[in-house]
Design a protein around this motif. Structure first.
Motif, PDB file in Angstrom:
ATOM      1  N   GLY A 113      76.850   2.358  24.811  1.00 49.86           N
ATOM      2  CA  GLY A 113      76.899   3.765  25.178  1.00 49.86           C
ATOM      3  C   GLY A 113      75.625   4.188  25.901  1.00 49.86           C
ATOM      4  N   ARG A 114      75.739   4.496  27.285  1.00 56.38           N
ATOM      5  CA  ARG A 114      74.540   4.998  27.860  1.00 56.38           C
ATOM      6  C   ARG A 114      73.859   6.458  27.441  1.00 56.38           C
ATOM      7  NH1 ARG A 114      77.238   1.673  32.646  1.00 56.38           N
ATOM      8  NH2 ARG A 114      76.608  -0.369  31.770  1.00 56.38           N
ATOM      9  N   ARG A 115      75.027   7.292  27.295  1.00 54.50           N
ATOM     10  CA  ARG A 115      74.562   8.564  27.024  1.00 54.50           C
ATOM     11  C   ARG A 115      73.886   8.544  25.378  1.00 54.50           C
ATOM     12  NH1 ARG A 115      77.254  11.209  22.897  1.00 54.50           N
ATOM     13  NH2 ARG A 115      77.245  13.766  22.866  1.00 54.50           N
ATOM     14  N   THR A 116      74.262   7.690  24.724  1.00 52.06           N
ATOM     15  CA  THR A 116      73.528   7.786  23.335  1.00 52.06           C
ATOM     16  C   THR A 116      72.054   7.231  23.471  1.00 52.06           C
ATOM     17  OG1 THR A 116      75.480   7.198  22.138  1.00 52.06           O
ATOM     18  CG2 THR A 116      73.441   6.625  21.092  1.00 52.06           C
ATOM     19  N   VAL A 117      71.853   6.076  24.368  1.00 55.02           N
ATOM     20  CA  VAL A 117      70.560   5.829  24.568  1.00 55.02           C
ATOM     21  C   VAL A 117      69.509   6.707  25.193  1.00 55.02           C
ATOM     22  CG1 VAL A 117      69.031   3.897  25.772  1.00 55.02           C
ATOM     23  CG2 VAL A 117      71.278   3.447  24.478  1.00 55.02           C
ATOM     24  N   PHE A 118      70.166   7.475  26.488  1.00 54.01           N
ATOM     25  CA  PHE A 118      69.565   8.285  27.283  1.00 54.01           C
ATOM     26  C   PHE A 118      69.237   9.457  26.652  1.00 54.01           C
ATOM     27  CE2 PHE A 118      69.937  11.783  30.620  1.00 54.01           C
ATOM     28  CZ  PHE A 118      68.895  11.401  31.549  1.00 54.01           C
ATOM     29  N   LEU A 119      70.024   9.988  25.761  1.00 51.62           N
ATOM     30  CA  LEU A 119      69.606  11.178  24.862  1.00 51.62           C
ATOM     31  C   LEU A 119      68.527  10.836  23.462  1.00 51.62           C
ATOM     32  CD1 LEU A 119      72.894  13.155  24.494  1.00 51.62           C
ATOM     33  CD2 LEU A 119      71.184  13.641  26.049  1.00 51.62           C
ATOM     34  N   ALA A 120      68.681   9.420  23.234  1.00 52.60           N
ATOM     35  CA  ALA A 120      67.735   9.247  22.195  1.00 52.60           C
ATOM     36  C   ALA A 120      66.350   8.808  22.801  1.00 52.60           C
ATOM     37  CB  ALA A 120      68.177   7.716  21.433  1.00 52.60           C
ATOM     38  N   GLY A 121      65.974   8.653  24.111  1.00 57.00           N
ATOM     39  CA  GLY A 121      65.035   8.489  24.850  1.00 57.00           C
ATOM     40  C   GLY A 121      64.336   9.939  24.777  1.00 57.00           C
ATOM     41  N   HIS A 122      65.040  11.072  25.137  1.00 61.64           N
ATOM     42  CA  HIS A 122      64.449  12.194  25.376  1.00 61.64           C
ATOM     43  C   HIS A 122      64.208  12.793  23.927  1.00 61.64           C
ATOM     44  CE1 HIS A 122      66.381  12.110  29.237  1.00 61.64           C
ATOM     45  NE2 HIS A 122      65.419  13.104  29.496  1.00 61.64           N
ATOM     46  N   ALA A 123      64.704  12.340  22.921  1.00 61.16           N
ATOM     47  CA  ALA A 123      64.491  12.555  21.442  1.00 61.16           C
ATOM     48  C   ALA A 123      63.098  12.078  21.068  1.00 61.16           C
ATOM     49  CB  ALA A 123      65.527  12.235  20.403  1.00 61.16           C
ATOM     50  N   LEU A 124      62.825  10.771  21.750  1.00 61.00           N
ATOM     51  CA  LEU A 124      61.603  10.356  21.285  1.00 61.00           C
ATOM     52  C   LEU A 124      60.439  10.994  22.104  1.00 61.00           C
ATOM     53  CD1 LEU A 124      62.663   6.481  21.951  1.00 61.00           C
ATOM     54  CD2 LEU A 124      61.902   7.607  19.699  1.00 61.00           C
ATOM     55  N   LEU A 125      60.836  11.214  23.361  1.00 62.59           N
ATOM     56  CA  LEU A 125      59.647  12.192  23.996  1.00 62.59           C
ATOM     57  C   LEU A 125      59.352  13.452  23.477  1.00 62.59           C
ATOM     58  CD1 LEU A 125      58.258  12.444  26.824  1.00 62.59           C
ATOM     59  CD2 LEU A 125      59.969  13.832  27.791  1.00 62.59           C
ATOM     60  N   GLY A 171      56.332   5.478  26.180  1.00 58.78           N
ATOM     61  CA  GLY A 171      56.846   4.360  26.902  1.00 58.78           C
ATOM     62  C   GLY A 171      58.519   4.020  26.554  1.00 58.78           C
ATOM     63  N   LEU A 172      58.577   4.304  25.155  1.00 59.26           N
ATOM     64  CA  LEU A 172      59.866   4.138  24.884  1.00 59.26           C
ATOM     65  C   LEU A 172      60.880   5.150  25.403  1.00 59.26           C
ATOM     66  CD1 LEU A 172      59.571   3.652  21.022  1.00 59.26           C
ATOM     67  CD2 LEU A 172      60.814   2.227  22.537  1.00 59.26           C
ATOM     68  N   PHE A 173      60.372   6.313  25.810  1.00 55.91           N
ATOM     69  CA  PHE A 173      61.168   7.189  26.558  1.00 55.91           C
ATOM     70  C   PHE A 173      61.562   6.835  27.880  1.00 55.91           C
ATOM     71  CE2 PHE A 173      60.376  10.375  30.201  1.00 55.91           C
ATOM     72  CZ  PHE A 173      61.514  11.059  30.228  1.00 55.91           C
ATOM     73  N   TYR A 174      60.521   6.224  28.647  1.00 53.64           N
ATOM     74  CA  TYR A 174      60.683   5.562  29.955  1.00 53.64           C
ATOM     75  C   TYR A 174      61.752   4.347  29.903  1.00 53.64           C
ATOM     76  CZ  TYR A 174      57.848   8.579  32.630  1.00 53.64           C
ATOM     77  OH  TYR A 174      57.170   9.534  33.329  1.00 53.64           O
ATOM     78  N   ALA A 175      61.728   3.426  28.781  1.00 59.95           N
ATOM     79  CA  ALA A 175      62.452   2.417  28.505  1.00 59.95           C
ATOM     80  C   ALA A 175      63.851   2.738  28.437  1.00 59.95           C
ATOM     81  CB  ALA A 175      62.022   1.594  27.446  1.00 59.95           C
ATOM     82  N   ALA A 176      64.280   3.998  27.663  1.00 61.35           N
ATOM     83  CA  ALA A 176      65.605   4.400  27.124  1.00 61.35           C
ATOM     84  C   ALA A 176      66.263   5.385  28.456  1.00 61.35           C
ATOM     85  CB  ALA A 176      65.518   5.052  26.096  1.00 61.35           C
ATOM     86  N   THR A 177      65.540   5.696  29.431  1.00 61.61           N
ATOM     87  CA  THR A 177      66.053   6.550  30.546  1.00 61.61           C
ATOM     88  C   THR A 177      65.807   6.093  31.795  1.00 61.61           C
ATOM     89  OG1 THR A 177      63.902   7.855  30.664  1.00 61.61           O
ATOM     90  CG2 THR A 177      65.421   8.482  29.123  1.00 61.61           C
ATOM     91  N   ASP A 178      64.744   5.486  32.221  1.00 55.95           N
ATOM     92  CA  ASP A 178      64.581   5.062  33.617  1.00 55.95           C
ATOM     93  C   ASP A 178      65.691   4.348  34.260  1.00 55.95           C
ATOM     94  OD1 ASP A 178      62.671   5.887  35.815  1.00 55.95           O
ATOM     95  OD2 ASP A 178      62.206   3.597  35.953  1.00 55.95           O
ATOM     96  N   GLY A 179      65.897   3.257  33.542  1.00 54.65           N
ATOM     97  CA  GLY A 179      66.910   2.308  34.250  1.00 54.65           C
ATOM     98  C   GLY A 179      68.679   2.726  33.815  1.00 54.65           C
ATOM     99  N   VAL A 180      68.646   3.436  32.363  1.00 56.11           N
ATOM    100  CA  VAL A 180      69.966   3.864  32.124  1.00 56.11           C
ATOM    101  C   VAL A 180      70.616   4.658  32.819  1.00 56.11           C
ATOM    102  CG1 VAL A 180      71.086   4.833  30.111  1.00 56.11           C
ATOM    103  CG2 VAL A 180      69.330   3.045  29.737  1.00 56.11           C
ATOM    104  N   LEU A 181      70.016   5.793  33.381  1.00 56.94           N
ATOM    105  CA  LEU A 181      70.432   6.944  34.206  1.00 56.94           C
ATOM    106  C   LEU A 181      71.092   6.240  35.547  1.00 56.94           C
ATOM    107  CD1 LEU A 181      71.022   9.814  34.628  1.00 56.94           C
ATOM    108  CD2 LEU A 181      68.844  10.079  35.775  1.00 56.94           C
TER     109      LEU A 181
END
Length: 446
Positions: free
Chosen positions: A310-322, A347-357
């Motif tokens: 699910g993209r919601r999970t990964v997207f929010l996890a990226g912001h948690a890493l930030l 870098g993990l933040f960008y990997a989890a959000t930049d393409g997922v959104l």
């Protein structure tokens, strides 16, 4: 946790050369667009790497003046993105609009050789950012329309990884040119122009003008309005504005802008890291390479993971890493490992959000409005990040770096909580699952 259905719908056609039930991991159009972005980013980052020093040390521009110009350039790019996305949908030719954007940016590179004061250079760079804004949404629309819904995250991850490769190679190329060439900055600008022209040639020769019809149809949710097709109605401003009435897209626009308001810009993150650790100034130009390396390595796995869970999970996890990176900058001891940990989280933040959104947007917006939908979300996020940079710079000036970052971290925690609530419906950010048809009644022999 919501798990996407990875099985192919009954009757779905496979690509030529793929076995039954198998589809290519990445469409050829995605690889071609990734190559164009890689080449173009080498050209752009060559200029970006030397531009601050050239303007401030070479032309005598003040840091405040450079900051104002940088804000104007980013704002122009964000606003033009809306025009590019809607225009591509309106004329139904995403490659043409993307090509115009890439071409405009390429034409601006040799003009830097003729501009020798801050005013003309600012105008040329504003035109270059206009080209970037014009091409972004049509390019992402081509990626999404060439990819089935269940592979959107992987496709955007591959593209972002190739794009980031260019971002890594550009500064290195500028460094070697400045070290070896007699012309200095002019040599960098000249080579950058040649590389940008190569990117346009690759786009013209290798990127298909039309997305595969089957992939495009697979990427459109069944419940979205204005189903695409050969006889789809003309796309006008009214249809584009009607997208904001789609609850899922409205939620994505809101959350992207909300989280962008509390996402500190990369430059400030690197300045905070130097301030926190006392890093020697000679290592400062290498900090962006740390973020980009992690992003490059993990963009594809993060996109594939988003397709699965699910993209919601990964997207929010990226912001948690930030947020964790902010916490390290605020409270962790200034150990030698601190820069590595912060850059890895960045870098993990960008990997989890930049393409997922954009992958989430692609499964929400119908095909004939794909460019407009991507532009709405991208523009909202970009303008919010510009506002965050201005606000954070003011807070740093008034309160100091620590309190400013603490305020940003508190804001990010609150905004991420709101985003988690708004995006709680997994259908808003996860691949659309085809509804299984009821089993057919077996035929009875008389």
């Amino acid at each position: 946790m919501y798990l996407a259905d990875r099985s192919a719908p009954a009757g779905e056609k496979t690509a030529p050369g793929a076995g039954p039930g198998r589809t290519p991991a990445v469409a050829p159009a995605v690889l071609a667009l990734g190559a164009v972005s890689l080449i173009t980013d080498i050209s752009s980052e060559m200029v970006t790497a030397v531009l601050p020093l050239y303007l401030i040390a070479g032309l005598g521009l003040s840091p405040l003046g450079f900051g104002a110009l940088d804000g104007v350039w980013n704002g122009v790019s964000a606003l033009v993105r809306l025009t590019g996305g809607h225009l591509a949908d309106r004329i139904r030719n995403h490659k043409l609009i993307a090509g115009l954007g890439y071409g405009l940016s390429a034409l601006c590179k040799p003009l830097l050789l003729l501009a020798h004061s801050a005013g003309p250079i600012g105008l040329v760079l504003a035109l270059e950012r206009t080209g970037k804004g014009l091409r972004t949404a049509p390019r992402d629309a081509l990626i999404s329309l060439s990819t089935p819904a269940e592979q959107q995250g992987r496709a955007f991850g591959v593209h972002r990884a190739m794009d980031t490769t260019g971002a890594l190679l550009g500064p290195l190329a500028a460094f070697f040119i400045l070290s070896a060439a007699v012309g200095g900055y002019d040599a960098v600008f000249g080579v950058s122009a040649c590389v940008a022209a190569l990117g346009v040639v690759v786009l013209i020769l290798f990127v298909p003008g039309r997305a595969a019809r089957g992939a495009a149809a697979a990427a459109v949710p069944a419940q979205a309005p204005h189903e695409g097709g050969p006889t789809a109605p003309a796309v006008g401003l009214r249809e584009a504005l009607a997208l904001l009435r789609v609850p899922r897209l409205r939620a994505l626009v809101l959350c992207a802008a909300l989280l962008g308001l509390t996402t500190v810009s990369d430059a400030f993150v690197y300045l905070l890291l130097q301030d926190r650790t006392g890093l020697d100034a000679r290592w400062f130009p290498l900090l962006p390479l740390g973020t980009a390396t992690v992003f490059l390595l993990l963009a594809v796995p993060a996109g594939a993971l988003a397709d699965r869970i699910g993209r919601r999970t990964v997207f929010l996890a990226g912001h948690a890493l930030l947020l964790a990176g902010y916490g390290l900058l605020l409270w962790a001891p200034a150990l030698p490992a601190l820069p590595h940990l912060v850059l890895a989280l960045h870098g993990l933040f960008y990997a989890a959000t930049d393409g997922v959104l954009p992958a989430a947007v692609a499964t929400t917006v119908p095909g004939e409005l794909r460019g407009t939908g991507l532009a709405l979300v991208g523009t909202g996020q970009a303008l919010a990040r510009v506002a965050c940079s201005l606000a954070f710079g003011g807070a740093w000036t008034l309160w100091g770096p620590g309190p400013a970052l603490a305020a940003a971290a508190a804001g990010l925690l609150c905004c991420a909580t709101v985003a988690g609530f708004v995006l709680r419906d997994p259908r808003a950010t996860s691949p659309a699952r085809p509804q299984a048809a009821p089993p057919a009644e077996p035929a009875r022999r008389p």
